[in-house]
Design an enzyme around this catalytic site. Sequence first.
Site, PDB file in Angstrom:
ATOM      1  N   CYS A 381      10.006  55.485  58.232  1.00 55.66           N
ATOM      2  CA  CYS A 381      10.584  54.640  57.192  1.00 55.66           C
ATOM      3  C   CYS A 381       9.686  54.639  55.948  1.00 55.66           C
ATOM      4  O   CYS A 381       9.627  55.634  55.248  1.00 55.66           O
ATOM      5  CB  CYS A 381      10.866  53.250  57.742  1.00 55.66           C
ATOM      6  SG  CYS A 381      12.199  52.436  56.854  1.00 55.66           S
ATOM      7  N   HIS A 515      14.143  54.178  62.343  1.00 48.62           N
ATOM      8  CA  HIS A 515      13.114  53.665  63.265  1.00 48.62           C
ATOM      9  C   HIS A 515      13.385  54.157  64.692  1.00 48.62           C
ATOM     10  O   HIS A 515      14.010  53.450  65.486  1.00 48.62           O
ATOM     11  CB  HIS A 515      13.107  52.132  63.239  1.00 48.62           C
ATOM     12  CG  HIS A 515      12.558  51.572  61.975  1.00 48.62           C
ATOM     13  ND1 HIS A 515      11.213  51.373  61.770  1.00 48.62           N
ATOM     14  CD2 HIS A 515      13.168  51.200  60.832  1.00 48.62           C
ATOM     15  CE1 HIS A 515      11.014  50.889  60.558  1.00 48.62           C
ATOM     16  NE2 HIS A 515      12.178  50.770  59.958  1.00 48.62           N
ATOM     17  N   GLU A 517      11.486  54.317  67.120  1.00 45.32           N
ATOM     18  CA  GLU A 517      10.789  53.521  68.157  1.00 45.32           C
ATOM     19  C   GLU A 517      11.711  52.481  68.792  1.00 45.32           C
ATOM     20  O   GLU A 517      11.479  52.045  69.918  1.00 45.32           O
ATOM     21  CB  GLU A 517       9.532  52.857  67.568  1.00 45.32           C
ATOM     22  CG  GLU A 517       9.754  51.713  66.575  1.00 45.32           C
ATOM     23  CD  GLU A 517       9.939  52.166  65.134  1.00 45.32           C
ATOM     24  OE1 GLU A 517      10.324  53.341  64.922  1.00 45.32           O
ATOM     25  OE2 GLU A 517       9.723  51.351  64.208  1.00 45.32           O
TER      26      GLU A 517
HETATM   27  N1  GLN Z   1      10.037  49.117  52.138  1.00 44.40           N
HETATM   28  C1  GLN Z   1      10.826  50.283  52.415  1.00 44.40           C
HETATM   29  C2  GLN Z   1      12.291  50.086  52.088  1.00 44.40           C
HETATM   30  O1  GLN Z   1      12.770  48.982  52.052  1.00 44.40           O
HETATM   31  C3  GLN Z   1      10.666  50.715  53.859  1.00 44.40           C
HETATM   32  C4  GLN Z   1      11.171  49.729  54.847  1.00 44.40           C
HETATM   33  C5  GLN Z   1      10.694  49.995  56.241  1.00 44.40           C
HETATM   34  O2  GLN Z   1       9.708  50.705  56.428  1.00 44.40           O
HETATM   35  N2  GLN Z   1      11.317  49.411  57.225  1.00 44.40           N
HETATM   36  O3  GLN Z   1      12.989  51.062  51.893  1.00 44.40           O
END
Ligand code: GLN
Length: 543
Positions: A381, A515, A517
Site C-alpha cells: 500500500c 493488503h 496480509e
Molecule cells: N496513505 C495511503 C493512501 O491513503 C496508503 C494507505 C495505506 O497504506 N493503507 O493511499
Amino acid sequence: MARYIFITGGVVSSLGKGLMAASLAALLQARGFRVRIRKFDPYLNVDPGTMSPYQHGEVYVTDDGAETDLDLGHYERFTGVSARQSDNVTQGRVYQTIIQRERRGDYLGATVQVIPHVTDEIKAFATADTEDLDFVLCEIGGTVGDIESLPFMEAIRQLHNDLDRGQSIFVHVTLVPFIAAAGELKTKPTQHSVRELTSLGIQPDILLCRCEHPLPDSERRKIALFCNVRPEAVIPALDASSIYAVPTQYHAEGLDEEVLRAFGIGDAPKPSLDRWLDIMDRQQNPEGEVTIGVVGKYVGLPDAYKSLYEALTHGGFANRVKVKIKWIDAELFEKGDDVAANLEPMHGILVPGGFGVRGSEGKIASVKFARERNVPFFGICLGMQMACIEGARNTAGIPDASTTEFGETSEPVVGLITEWMGKEGLQKRTAETDLGGTMRLGAYPAKLTGNSVVAGIYGTDEISERHRHRYEVNAGYREPLEKGGLIFSGMSPDGTLPEIVERPDHPWFVGVQFHPELKSKPFDPHPLFASFIEAAVKQSRLV
Ligand code: GLN
C-alpha cells in the site's frame, strides 16, 4: 437452526476473548460444524476506521469493504471463514441506525428507548444471515461491569430467552491471578465477575479461566461451587506458547467437549486437528531463521501491524523457517540514523501500509537501499507508493516525484484519482465504484501481466485482494517508471489503476497497492508472503 454461543469477559480487559472465540470456532469447525463469529463493540465510534492505531491497533478490512476490529482478523485466520460487514457491530452503529430511523419517523411517534429499541437492534444484528450455520459465536467487547456494555448484556440475556431452550449458551472468560507473596492463585475476582454477570440475569454455562499457573483441582471446585457451574465446565486456560497452540490446548482442557455437552450434543464427531498439529510442528521445529526489517511508523505497537506480523509468520511456516521481525522506525533515518548499518543485517525489507508524511523519506531511503543492494523488498500500500516515488526519483529522472498526500507537488507520481485521471476515465470509474476522494475499501479484482513475477507467484493472472487507501499510483507515469525498470505488472481490470509493480531484474522486488496480509492463513499462507520469505531464505545464505 443456528445455535448461539455468547462470549463475555470479566475482571480485566486483554484476556484474549477474541482468540478464545476464534479457537473455539476452529475446534467446532474441526468437528464438521459450520461456524461464524461476530464481534459486538460497545464504543460509540460507528466503526474503528477513524480510530488511531495507538488506540485500537490495526483496522481489519473485509471483502465487502467494512473497516472492522482486529479480532475479525483472528476469526478469519483461525476458521478461513471470510468475515463480513455484518460480523462487527459497534454501539455507535446501532445508535446511528436507530437515530436515522427516528428522524425518518419510522417509530410513528413512539418514545425511542434503550429497551426495546437498542436491544432489538442488537438482537437483529446477532441473528441476521445465520440460516446456513450450525454455530454463531458472539463476542461482546469490553468487560462485565462497564456502563457502555450494558445494552449488549441485556440484549443477549433477552435473546437467550427468545431462543429455544438449549439453543444458546454463555461462556465467560475471567482471570485467576497469581499472588506471588501468598504463592496462590486467587479465585475471588472470578467470583465477583460472575456475581456481576448474574446480577444482569446471565448465568454462565462455562468459565474459561486465564491463569499463569496450573489451576489446582481444589480451586477449580471452589470456582464451580461459588459460580454455580459444574467443575468440568471450569476450563483452565494457561498462557500458550503461540496463538496457534491455543485451539489444541483448549481441546486438551475439554472446552469444545463442554460446549457440546452444554448444548446437549452427544454424538458430534471427534475433531480432526491435523492442520493445527502441522502448524505447531512448523512453528516449534523450524529449519532456519530469517530476519525481516519492517520499516514503518508505528514501531513498538505490534497490534498496529497485527495481520502483517501473522502473514510474515505464515510465510515462515510455508518455508519451515522462523521469521524474526525487526521493527524499524522510519523517522530515525530522517534524523540521521545510518540506513545501511540498520538494514544490512536484514534478509528482507518490508515497507507496510501507513498514512501521512512522517517517516516517508526514511521509507524511501529503505526502498533505495533494498533496490541497490539486491535485498528482497516488499512494499504494501503506502509501501508500494514509496517504491514508485523512489523509482521515479532515482531510476526515472524525476527528482521532484512525490504524492499529493504529503502536500502539493509538481510531479504527482501518487495522487487522488480525481487529481490525475482524465475526465473520461474518471467518469467511468466513479459511475462504477464512487471512488473520487474517498477510501477504496474491500475486495477488488486485478489483472496480472502473463509472464510477470507476480503471475508466477500467484499461479494465475486474475486475483482479488483487499484495499484500504485513498491515493493511487498515477498511471500517467507508467512509461518513465518502466524505463527505469519498475514494471506495472498488475492493473485494475479496466487498465486504469496500477495495483502491482515489480522489478524483474531484482532478486525479489514487489509492491502491491492492496493488503495481502489480510487474507493469509496459517494453514494457507498467502503466496506473496510465502515467496517473499523464500527469497529472504536465499538472501540469508548469501550474507
Ligand atoms: N496513505 C495511503 C493512501 O491513503 C496508503 C494507505 C495505506 O497504506 N493503507 O493511499
